[in-house]
Each structure stands twice: as structure tokens, then as C-alpha cells.
Design an enzyme around this catalytic site. Structure first.
Site, short mmCIF file in Angstrom:
data_model
loop_
_atom_site.label_atom_id
_atom_site.label_comp_id
_atom_site.label_asym_id
_atom_site.label_seq_id
_atom_site.Cartn_x
_atom_site.Cartn_y
_atom_site.Cartn_z
N ASP A 8 0.81 -1.21 0.00
CA ASP A 8 0.00 0.00 0.00
C ASP A 8 0.85 1.27 0.00
OD1 ASP A 8 -2.41 1.51 0.28
OD2 ASP A 8 -2.12 1.60 2.45
N GLU A 61 3.37 -8.00 7.45
CA GLU A 61 2.10 -8.63 7.07
C GLU A 61 2.24 -9.75 6.06
OE1 GLU A 61 -0.90 -5.68 6.25
OE2 GLU A 61 -0.94 -5.15 8.38
N TYR A 89 -6.63 -3.15 12.76
CA TYR A 89 -7.52 -2.08 12.32
C TYR A 89 -8.96 -2.31 12.76
CZ TYR A 89 -3.58 -0.27 9.73
OH TYR A 89 -2.36 0.26 9.41
N GLU A 103 0.94 -1.10 13.95
CA GLU A 103 0.00 -0.33 13.14
C GLU A 103 -1.36 -0.35 13.79
OE1 GLU A 103 -0.33 -1.19 8.92
OE2 GLU A 103 1.85 -1.46 8.74
C1 GCB Z 1 -1.38 -2.31 6.56
C2 GCB Z 1 -0.09 -2.21 5.86
C3 GCB Z 1 0.24 -0.77 5.47
C4 GCB Z 1 -1.02 -0.07 4.99
C5 GCB Z 1 -2.01 -0.05 6.13
C6 GCB Z 1 -3.34 0.60 5.75
O1 GCB Z 1 -1.71 -3.26 7.17
O2 GCB Z 1 0.99 -2.77 6.55
O3 GCB Z 1 1.23 -0.78 4.49
O4 GCB Z 1 -0.77 1.20 4.51
O5 GCB Z 1 -2.30 -1.35 6.52
O6 GCB Z 1 -3.49 1.80 5.93
O7 GCB Z 1 -4.20 -0.10 5.27
#
Ligand code: GCB
Length: 605
Positions: free
Chosen positions: A167, A418, A474, A512
Site C-alpha cells: 500500500d 504482514e 484495524y 500499526e
Molecule cells: C497495513 C499495511 C500498510 C497499509 C495499512 C493501511 O496493514 O501494513 O502498508 O498502509 O495497513 O493503511 O491499510
């Protein structure tokens, strides 16, 4: 062992380092005709472009921004006559993702991997006291045999296009500084240090690799320039009385002067800054100098307007000022090793770095952040290309550790981001990578990798290899966002209860967590993408973190908004920044500052 020295270029009595940054000639090679048409001797109709920089965002044509394939750089270099008899190198901070280098038409080296330095020995191909032609063929296509992983498609008009399994925008080119260097025939090739604390004193053990047999003298000076210890020999121990330790956000650097000597004559000299500190993991604690530390900070990117992933000293300075302002003490170099100057600055400012190799996209998906949340499996490590991928992964790891091992700021290695870690086939792959890191690092720093959403208690087969378990989560964004946030909270709690029940007895950190937020949007009550929602999301998440003692760090995704591939999930890039791409605070930054300034460095210690 690598066949080129990773030491950062510097001028000393015996060495010269001349920057080649500036305007270079540049030309795309859509027809892949460069080699056959003799571009190695010089480019037929070049444009000029700055180095260091990514080439993509200078131009107004979309075909150039999205270009995938070969492209060429060219520059004349004057080699001084007084360098004759020395060894002369051209040293690239990086060339993304693969490069072949030619000097006066002769191929001098090639390199795979876009985020680590390499050097070409040009001693025998350059003309002295004359101009020489340096030509570099770079290629930015993505594949599953090199990291970061992705694929390259061909559009109906015949043009190629990169499809990352990650991403961030596939920025490429000569994105870091290029140096011309000269060293003596017998030169210091590598320096390795390790530390042991003994009461008020410290032992600094060192190993110096040189290309000859003469003896080596090592002199350690404190910040005032006074000699703190010295030793002779290629391997040894420096006893430092009343050692001044390198601490979190309170850095102290010694300067280690290494000399190859022949009687009174100095054959070669190199100065390496070091910080005396130890790092280890004990039960659920991360210990720096034996004391527990709680990580507060970010996952970052090297990313800014116009120059893309190009190194910019001003952006670096601003980023460190913002990280200090907000009360952070650490960051992860997601998702690739950053420019060397950034580690030097972290060494001086006392920031802790989790240094990540570019092993991202080892989960076959163009939207892994979404699909992993659904529990998708991709059998990534069962491909016939896996052995080749492993080879480039291990090579990048070797280069990263060789480059960064002496930075006190580097406290851990992140070996993958990941990946698919729920299948049996992942296990031997992970074992090789983790064993290799252990073998290569004299300091035996903790190793980790960032677990994707489908790697949870009961499914993940690889967290056993991690010294620190790092979670990318997330809940409240990709899963149960908006008014369902209360359920997201329950899911996060349930997952952490699950880990607790497994008695992992390791520190957990969140590498994250975050919510896309448009700096333009306010809404009361909140909606997703508004600044209010980012605050609610972080508050919910932090409350949960605070109720689990084994959570020993929080690195928000992301420090700043950054460019990605275009698509329905991204509004001109990823907007999870706490700061905008122009490095101004979103509202949540003030809340985060309050929190981080109030958390003691040994929080939960
Ligand atoms: C993730 C990735 C990261 C993305 C992020 C997102 O899990 O490691 O590279 O930018 O999520 O914002 O979705």
C-alpha cells in the site's frame, strides 16, 4: 560476506567522498532498446532530472508517473589525477528496484533490491584527471521473486504497469545520494561493535575488517573530544570508565577513530559514531540499558510532495521536530530500510528504530489490508518461486544488518510486514529468515515481524520466531468501523485476551493501528474519515492497550499521509497520517501529544 563495504562515505586524511547529487540525464526505455542501441556509452535524447529523487512526480504525463520498465540515468564524473593508485568506487544509496552500472561503456556492477546501498569498484575502468561517463540502467518492475512483492501487467496499449501487493506508491529511481569515493588499496572495510555494561563502566568490543595485514588502532573519544579508551588490533575490547550511556531521547555519542597504521604512518582512517547501550527482551519487557521502555511513535514512510521517496534533508529535519513535539520516542522504518542520514539523526536525537527489511507484499493481494481482515489465506510460501524470493530476502537482510548494525538507534529488526503466516509452508521460510538475522547481528537485537489481521491466536504459525510480537490491527476501521466501534473494541479485547491465554511471555507492540482521516473533514457527531472519528478511534484503542500489561508499545499508522496506488480505497493516497503529507498536524495530533507526554518512558515497566 558482501563484496562491497557498507561504511557510510566520509572524507578523512586517507579517504575522499565526493557527492554526485544534482541534475543527471534521464531517459525512459519503453522499447527496452537501451542495451542493443549502445545507451551504455551515453543516452541518445535525455531529459535532465534531480538525484536524489523519485522520477514519477516531476512530470505532467500520467504515462510517465505510472511507468514500469527500464529507465536510464547518466552523469559525467571527473576523477582527480591524485586518486591514481587508490581504489575508486561509485556508491549508490539505493537504486529502486534493480540496476546495472556502466562506466565508459563497461559494465561495473549490478544490484537487485531497491532500498539498500551498493558500490561499484571502478578503479580499473576510469581515466584519471579526465571526465568519465557513468550510466545506470534501472528497472522498477515488481515480481514475486524480489522484495517488495507485486506483479507487472501489460495494458492493451502494450505499456507495462506495476501492481504492488503493498500500500505505497511504487516510487523508483536514484532516490538517495550517490557518492564517488577513493580509499587506499589497504582500507577499512567493515566495523562491528557490541556493548556490555559493568556497573558504572562499559566494555565496547569491536571487530575491524580490513583488506590488508597491517595493524589497527582504535581510539574512542567522548563528546568533548577526550580519549576515553584505546586499543590495538583488529579485534578487541575498549574499557570505558564511567561510561556515558546512550538513552532514549537522551543520546550520547562517542566517536570511534579507526586507523590502519604502519609505524607512524596512517594508511587508512575512518570515524564511526557509536552509542553505548544494550538492548534485550526479558519476559514481556523491552529493556534498554537494563531498564524497561514503552515505545511511543509511528510507522512512517519516506514520502513527500514532488520528490516522492527521494531523500530530502529538510523533510527529515521537519519529521524529527514533529516527532519530538508530539512526545514520540520511536518509529518503524515501514516498509523498507530508510536513507542512512535518518538513522544518523535518530542516533543523535535518541529515537528508537525498528528497522524493517523491504519484505512487504508476501501475501498475494492488491488490498491485503482489506482481505486479511476476512481471514483470507494465500498460500504465498508454496510457490515454485519461493526459493528465489527467499534468496533475495536473505540478501537484503544481510545488506541491512551490515549497513545499520552500528546505529545505537536500531533496537530491533523487523523481518517481514504482514506476510502470510498461517500456513505450514510459512514456517521453514520464517525460520531461515529469523536464524539468519540472529547469525548476522553480533548484538543479537530482538527480531520481529508485523502480523496481519488474519494472524491471530490459534491461526498464526510464526509468532513463535518473534522476540517481540508486533500487531498491525484495524479494529474500528477495516473491521467494525463507524457506529460499530463498540464491537471493534470487544474484538480487540477478545484478541488480546486470546494472546494472554496463550502465555506467550513476550512483549507485544502495536506496529500499526489507525483510521483514514481527511484534514478537510469535520463532523459532529463523527463519521468515518472525519477528524472527530480519528480521535474517537485512537481513544478507544489506547484505552484497550492500557488495560493489558504485556502491551509494551504503540506505533500509530501513519506519521503522515502518503501516496499510494490510485483506487476506490484511497483518496489520492493513504490518509491515516497524524500529520498531513505537508507535515501539518491534524486535530488528533494534539491529543496524542497530551497522551505521549504523560506516559513515562517505563510505562507498565
Ligand atoms: C497495513 C499495511 C500498510 C497499509 C495499512 C493501511 O496493514 O501494513 O502498508 O498502509 O495497513 O493503511 O491499510
Amino acid at each position: 560476506m558482501l563484496d562491497y563495504s557498507m561504511l557510510y562515505p566520509e572524507s578523512t586524511v586517507s579517504r575522499r567522498a565526493v557527492s554526485m547529487d544534482g541534475m543527471w540525464n534521464f531517459q525512459l526505455d519503453e522499447k527496452e532498446e537501451g542495451i542493443a542501441s549502445g545507451w551504455t556509452e551515453g543516452l541518445p535524447s535525455p531529459d535532465s532530472i534531480p538525484v536524489p529523487a523519485s522520477f514519477q512526480d516531476f512530470y505532467t504525463e500520467k504515462d510517465i508517473r505510472e511507468y514500469a520498465g527500464d529507465f536510464w540515468y547518466e552523469k559525467d564524473m571527473f576523477i582527480p589525477g591524485e586518486w591514481e593508485g587508490k581504489k575508486v568506487f561509485v556508491r549508490f544509496g539505493c537504486a529502486t528496484h534493480r540496476a546495472e552500472v556502466f562506466v565508459n561503456g563497461v559494465k561495473v556492477t549490478e544490484h537487485l533490491g531497491g532500498f539498500l546501498p551498493f558500490s561499484a569498484d571502478v578503479t580499473d575502468v576510469v581515466r584519471y584527471n579526465a571526465q568519465n561517463k557513468l550510466v545506470v540502467k534501472v528497472n522498477n518492475e515488481l515480481s514475486v521473486t524480489n522484495i517488495p512483492c507485486g506483479t507487472t501487467i501489460t495494458l492493451s496499449n502494450g505499456k507495462k504497469m506495476a501492481k504492488p501487493y503493498f500500500d505505497f506508491f511504487n516510487y523508483s529511481g536514484l532516490q538517495r545520494s550517490v557518492y564517488l569515493t577513493a580509499v587506499p588499496q589497504e582500507y577499512i572495510f567493515d566495523i562491528t561493535t557490541d556493548y556490555e555494561l559493568c556497573g558504572e563502566d562499559a566494555k565496547v568490543s569491536y571487530r575491524i575488517d580490513t583488506t590488508g595485514e597491517h595493524t589497527v588502532l582504535v581510539t574512542l573519544c567522548d563528546a568533548e573530544g577526550n580519549v576515553a579508551a584505546s586499543a590495538q588490533g583488529k579485534e578487541g575490547v575498549l574499557d570505558v570508565k564511567n561510561a556515558h550511556l546512550w538513552e532514549v531521547r537522551n543520546a550520547y555519542l562517542y566517536s570511534m577513530m579507526v586507523q590502519i597504521t604502519d609505524g607512524a604512518e596512517v594508511i587508512d582512517e575512518y570515524r564511526q559514531e557509536i552509542g553505548i547501550r544494550t538492548v534485550e527482551v526479558k519476559d514481556t519487557s523491552i529493556l534498554l540499558n537494563g531498564k524497561p521502555v514503552y515505545l511511543k511513535g509511528f510507522g512512517k514512510h519516506e514520502d513527500s510532495d514532488i520528490i516522492g521517496r527521494g531523500f530530502n534533508i529538510g523533510v527529515m529535519k521537519r519529521d524529527f521536530e514533529l516527532m519530538k513535539w508530539i512526545g514520540a520516542n520511536s518509529f518503524r522504518t515501514s516498509h523498507y530500510p530508510y536513507s542512512e542520514e535518518i538513522y544518523q539523526m535518530a542516533d543523535r536525537e535518541g529515537f528508537l528504530i525498528i528497522d524493517e527489511v523491504p519484505a512487504v507484499g508476501l501475501f498475494e493481494s492488491l488490498m491485503n489490508f482489506m482481505e486479511a481482515s476476512t481471514g483470507k489465506q494465500t498460500a504465498f510460501f508454496e510457490k515454485e518461486t519461493t526459493p528465489e524470493l527467499l534468496k533475495s530476502h536473505l540478501h537484503a537482510l544481510e545488506e541491512m544488518i551490515a549497513r545499520d548494525k552500528n546505529h545505537p538507534s536500531v533496537i530491533a529488526w523487523s523481518l517481514l510486514n504482514e506476510p502470510e503466516s498461517t500456513s505450514d509452508a510459512a514456517v521453514p521460510y520464517f525460520k531461515e529468515v529469523f536464524d539468519k538475522a540472529h547469525e548476522l547481528d553480533v548484538q543479537k537485537r530482538p527480531r520481529t515481524f508485523a502480523l496481519v489481521m488474519n494472524a491471530v491466536p490459534g491461526t498464526c504459525k510464526c509468532h513463535q520466531f518473534s522476540d517481540i510480537v508486533a500487531l498491525n490491527r484495524y479494529y474500528g476501521w477495516y473491521v467494525k468501523g463507524g457506529h460499530e466501534m463498540m464491537d471493534a473494541r470487544e474484538m480487540l479485547i477478545k484478541e488480546l485476551e486470546g494472546w494472554k491465554a496463550m502465555n506467550v511471555n513476550k512483549p507485544f507492540i502495536f506496529t500499526e493501528y489507525g483510521a483514514d482521516t481527511l484534514a478537510s473533514e469535520h463532523k459532529l457527531p463523527s463519521v468515518m474519515w472525519s477528524q472527530e472519528y480519528q480521535e474517537e478511534y485512537l481513544k478507544m484503542t489506547h484505552d484497550v492497550f492500557d488495560s493489558f500489561d504485556f502491551v509494551k508499545g504503540e506505533q500509530v499508522w501513519n506519521f503522515a499521509d502518503f501516496q499510494t496506488t490510485e483506487g476506490i480505497m484511497r483518496v489520492n493516497g493513504n490518509k491515516k497520517g497524524i500529520f498531513t503529507r505537508q507535515r501539518q498536524p491534524k486535530d488528533v495530533a494534539y491529543k496524542l501529544k497530551q497522551r505521549w507526554e504523560s506516559l513515562p518512558v517505563d510505562f507498565k515497566g
